[in-house]
Design a protein around this motif. Structure first.
Motif, PDB file in Angstrom:
ATOM      1  N   THR A  82      78.232  33.854  50.496  1.00 29.47           N
ATOM      2  CA  THR A  82      78.858  34.692  51.528  1.00 29.47           C
ATOM      3  C   THR A  82      78.078  35.982  51.795  1.00 29.47           C
ATOM      4  O   THR A  82      78.288  36.627  52.802  1.00 29.47           O
ATOM      5  CB  THR A  82      80.283  35.077  51.085  1.00 29.47           C
ATOM      6  OG1 THR A  82      80.222  35.526  49.728  1.00 29.47           O
ATOM      7  CG2 THR A  82      81.222  33.903  51.197  1.00 29.47           C
ATOM      8  N   HIS A  83      77.194  36.327  50.832  1.00 29.81           N
ATOM      9  CA  HIS A  83      76.459  37.594  50.968  1.00 29.81           C
ATOM     10  C   HIS A  83      75.251  37.547  50.060  1.00 29.81           C
ATOM     11  O   HIS A  83      75.298  36.907  49.004  1.00 29.81           O
ATOM     12  CB  HIS A  83      77.373  38.757  50.551  1.00 29.81           C
ATOM     13  CG  HIS A  83      76.779  40.107  50.780  1.00 29.81           C
ATOM     14  ND1 HIS A  83      75.961  40.731  49.864  1.00 29.81           N
ATOM     15  CD2 HIS A  83      76.886  40.950  51.823  1.00 29.81           C
ATOM     16  CE1 HIS A  83      75.594  41.904  50.340  1.00 29.81           C
ATOM     17  NE2 HIS A  83      76.139  42.066  51.531  1.00 29.81           N
ATOM     18  N   GLU A 134      81.581  33.580  63.511  1.00 29.81           N
ATOM     19  CA  GLU A 134      82.337  34.827  63.412  1.00 29.81           C
ATOM     20  C   GLU A 134      82.960  34.945  62.017  1.00 29.81           C
ATOM     21  O   GLU A 134      82.974  36.028  61.428  1.00 29.81           O
ATOM     22  CB  GLU A 134      83.426  34.845  64.501  1.00 29.81           C
ATOM     23  CG  GLU A 134      84.163  36.153  64.631  1.00 29.81           C
ATOM     24  CD  GLU A 134      83.247  37.386  64.709  1.00 29.81           C
ATOM     25  OE1 GLU A 134      82.155  37.307  65.309  1.00 29.81           O
ATOM     26  OE2 GLU A 134      83.634  38.431  64.135  1.00 29.81           O
ATOM     27  N   GLU A 135      83.443  33.807  61.491  1.00 22.08           N
ATOM     28  CA  GLU A 135      84.061  33.792  60.152  1.00 22.08           C
ATOM     29  C   GLU A 135      83.032  34.230  59.100  1.00 22.08           C
ATOM     30  O   GLU A 135      83.343  35.009  58.200  1.00 22.08           O
ATOM     31  CB  GLU A 135      84.561  32.373  59.856  1.00 22.08           C
ATOM     32  CG  GLU A 135      85.451  32.291  58.637  1.00 22.08           C
ATOM     33  CD  GLU A 135      85.690  30.853  58.180  1.00 22.08           C
ATOM     34  OE1 GLU A 135      85.393  29.909  58.948  1.00 22.08           O
ATOM     35  OE2 GLU A 135      86.146  30.690  57.037  1.00 22.08           O
ATOM     36  N   GLU A 136      81.798  33.728  59.236  1.00 22.61           N
ATOM     37  CA  GLU A 136      80.756  34.100  58.270  1.00 22.61           C
ATOM     38  C   GLU A 136      80.428  35.589  58.361  1.00 22.61           C
ATOM     39  O   GLU A 136      80.205  36.255  57.347  1.00 22.61           O
ATOM     40  CB  GLU A 136      79.503  33.252  58.506  1.00 22.61           C
ATOM     41  CG  GLU A 136      79.677  31.798  58.103  1.00 22.61           C
ATOM     42  CD  GLU A 136      78.561  30.891  58.582  1.00 22.61           C
ATOM     43  OE1 GLU A 136      78.669  29.666  58.388  1.00 22.61           O
ATOM     44  OE2 GLU A 136      77.581  31.391  59.182  1.00 22.61           O
ATOM     45  N   ARG A 137      80.439  36.113  59.593  1.00 23.98           N
ATOM     46  CA  ARG A 137      80.141  37.549  59.774  1.00 23.98           C
ATOM     47  C   ARG A 137      81.262  38.402  59.171  1.00 23.98           C
ATOM     48  O   ARG A 137      81.009  39.405  58.521  1.00 23.98           O
ATOM     49  CB  ARG A 137      79.947  37.877  61.257  1.00 23.98           C
ATOM     50  CG  ARG A 137      78.564  37.486  61.759  1.00 23.98           C
ATOM     51  CD  ARG A 137      78.332  37.951  63.187  1.00 23.98           C
ATOM     52  NE  ARG A 137      78.886  37.007  64.141  1.00 23.98           N
ATOM     53  CZ  ARG A 137      78.248  35.918  64.575  1.00 23.98           C
ATOM     54  NH1 ARG A 137      77.016  35.669  64.178  1.00 23.98           N
ATOM     55  NH2 ARG A 137      78.801  35.088  65.415  1.00 23.98           N
ATOM     56  N   GLN A 138      82.518  37.957  59.363  1.00 24.74           N
ATOM     57  CA  GLN A 138      83.652  38.709  58.792  1.00 24.74           C
ATOM     58  C   GLN A 138      83.610  38.667  57.266  1.00 24.74           C
ATOM     59  O   GLN A 138      83.888  39.656  56.594  1.00 24.74           O
ATOM     60  CB  GLN A 138      84.971  38.125  59.288  1.00 24.74           C
ATOM     61  CG  GLN A 138      85.267  38.528  60.721  1.00 24.74           C
ATOM     62  CD  GLN A 138      86.562  37.924  61.230  1.00 24.74           C
ATOM     63  OE1 GLN A 138      87.376  37.415  60.468  1.00 24.74           O
ATOM     64  NE2 GLN A 138      86.749  37.978  62.536  1.00 24.74           N
ATOM     65  N   GLU A 139      83.259  37.491  56.721  1.00 22.16           N
ATOM     66  CA  GLU A 139      83.180  37.351  55.260  1.00 22.16           C
ATOM     67  C   GLU A 139      82.091  38.260  54.699  1.00 22.16           C
ATOM     68  O   GLU A 139      82.249  38.868  53.648  1.00 22.16           O
ATOM     69  CB  GLU A 139      82.906  35.883  54.911  1.00 22.16           C
ATOM     70  CG  GLU A 139      83.090  35.525  53.452  1.00 22.16           C
ATOM     71  CD  GLU A 139      84.531  35.609  52.952  1.00 22.16           C
ATOM     72  OE1 GLU A 139      84.816  36.541  52.189  1.00 22.16           O
ATOM     73  OE2 GLU A 139      85.359  34.759  53.315  1.00 22.16           O
ATOM     74  N   TRP A 140      80.983  38.390  55.446  1.00 19.00           N
ATOM     75  CA  TRP A 140      79.877  39.263  55.017  1.00 19.00           C
ATOM     76  C   TRP A 140      80.363  40.716  54.924  1.00 19.00           C
ATOM     77  O   TRP A 140      80.076  41.420  53.952  1.00 19.00           O
ATOM     78  CB  TRP A 140      78.705  39.148  56.004  1.00 19.00           C
ATOM     79  CG  TRP A 140      77.582  40.106  55.746  1.00 19.00           C
ATOM     80  CD1 TRP A 140      77.533  41.429  56.092  1.00 19.00           C
ATOM     81  CD2 TRP A 140      76.364  39.829  55.050  1.00 19.00           C
ATOM     82  NE1 TRP A 140      76.359  41.995  55.671  1.00 19.00           N
ATOM     83  CE2 TRP A 140      75.612  41.029  55.027  1.00 19.00           C
ATOM     84  CE3 TRP A 140      75.819  38.687  54.468  1.00 19.00           C
ATOM     85  CZ2 TRP A 140      74.357  41.117  54.434  1.00 19.00           C
ATOM     86  CZ3 TRP A 140      74.558  38.776  53.880  1.00 19.00           C
ATOM     87  CH2 TRP A 140      73.849  39.987  53.865  1.00 19.00           C
ATOM     88  N   VAL A 141      81.113  41.167  55.940  1.00 19.10           N
ATOM     89  CA  VAL A 141      81.608  42.549  55.962  1.00 19.10           C
ATOM     90  C   VAL A 141      82.517  42.798  54.758  1.00 19.10           C
ATOM     91  O   VAL A 141      82.398  43.807  54.065  1.00 19.10           O
ATOM     92  CB  VAL A 141      82.361  42.831  57.293  1.00 19.10           C
ATOM     93  CG1 VAL A 141      83.060  44.174  57.254  1.00 19.10           C
ATOM     94  CG2 VAL A 141      81.387  42.779  58.468  1.00 19.10           C
ATOM     95  N   LYS A 142      83.396  41.823  54.468  1.00 11.52           N
ATOM     96  CA  LYS A 142      84.289  41.973  53.301  1.00 11.52           C
ATOM     97  C   LYS A 142      83.469  41.959  52.008  1.00 11.52           C
ATOM     98  O   LYS A 142      83.776  42.687  51.056  1.00 11.52           O
ATOM     99  CB  LYS A 142      85.319  40.846  53.280  1.00 11.52           C
ATOM    100  CG  LYS A 142      86.346  40.937  54.381  1.00 11.52           C
ATOM    101  CD  LYS A 142      87.379  39.841  54.199  1.00 11.52           C
ATOM    102  CE  LYS A 142      88.015  39.457  55.513  1.00 11.52           C
ATOM    103  NZ  LYS A 142      88.610  38.123  55.509  1.00 11.52           N
ATOM    104  N   LYS A 145      82.038  45.235  51.013  1.00 10.47           N
ATOM    105  CA  LYS A 145      83.020  46.119  50.354  1.00 10.47           C
ATOM    106  C   LYS A 145      83.176  45.713  48.886  1.00 10.47           C
ATOM    107  O   LYS A 145      83.256  46.564  48.008  1.00 10.47           O
ATOM    108  CB  LYS A 145      84.364  46.042  51.075  1.00 10.47           C
ATOM    109  CG  LYS A 145      84.302  46.678  52.455  1.00 10.47           C
ATOM    110  CD  LYS A 145      85.623  46.635  53.176  1.00 10.47           C
ATOM    111  CE  LYS A 145      85.462  47.202  54.583  1.00 10.47           C
ATOM    112  NZ  LYS A 145      86.373  46.646  55.546  1.00 10.47           N
TER     113      LYS A 145
END
Ligand code: COA
Length: 158
Positions: A82-83, A134-142, A145
């Motif tokens: 995911t990152h 978009e899901e992968e991009r959101q998971e990256w942002v989380k 953190k």
């Protein structure tokens, strides 16, 4: 290596286990330690697929046992990167029980950090992660953190 990048789907791993008598704890449920071993193996394989190097697990966090599993249950474990940092990769691992209709119930979610190792057993740089959805991009942002939190926890000694 620096400009090399791989897609999230390139590292996707799915494994299947059947809960057998030797996997149970004294309460007749799937023993958590067995599930953690399976989760760790999935995370390591996903990370290896991403970096094509040997890897080691440096941390496990948010390992959440949501529901139990019982004898003869079919367990499906899905992992994907995911990152990525410099030498580390976060892998999200979801575990499901699949019923006879193919319906999956989430029973565990965990995030593991894997580090790529060179021939000298020292951390080495990993390829970038190419985000397609978009899901992968959101998971990256989380994941960014979570990475910050891990750094704070490490610096704080807990
Ligand atoms: C993994 C290991 C080689 C890292 O060594 P290190 O001296 O901490 O190396 P670094 O400080 O350069 O950190 C390497 C990466 O791990 C990350 N990391 C280190 N400690 C971490 C922790 N507690 N949680 C999350 N990430 C961590 C760092 O942020 C860095 O990531 P980055 O390069 O993407 O920024 C070393 O800690 C080790 O061998 N640990 C034992 C692993 C093991 O035996 N696992 C069980 C068997 S699978």
């Amino acid at each position: 290596m620096e400009t090399e990048s791989r897609k999230v789907s390139d590292s996707a791993v799915e494994t299947v286990h059947i809960v057998r008598p030797n996997h149970l704890n004294n309460s007749g449920r799937l023993f958590g330690g067995i599930l953690m071993q399976w989760i760790d193996e999935v995370a390591a394989l996903a990370a290896k697929r991403h970096c094509r190097k040997n890897v080691t697990t440096v941390s496990v966090d948010h390992l959440h046992f949501i529901k139990g599993a019982y004898p003869k249950d079919d367990i499906v474990i899905k992992g994907r990167v995911t990152h990525v940092g410099n030498t580390s990769m976060e892998v999200k691992v979801d575990t499901y029980v699949e019923d006879e209709n193919g319906e999956r119930t989430l029973i565990n979610r965990a995030y593991l950090t894997e580090v790529a190792l060179g021939h000298d057993d020292k951390p080495v740089k990993v390829p970038r992660l190419f985000l397609e959805t978009e899901e992968e991009r959101q998971e990256w942002v989380k994941a960014e953190k979570r990475r910050e939190l891990r750094k704070l926890q490490k610096a704080g000694g807990f």
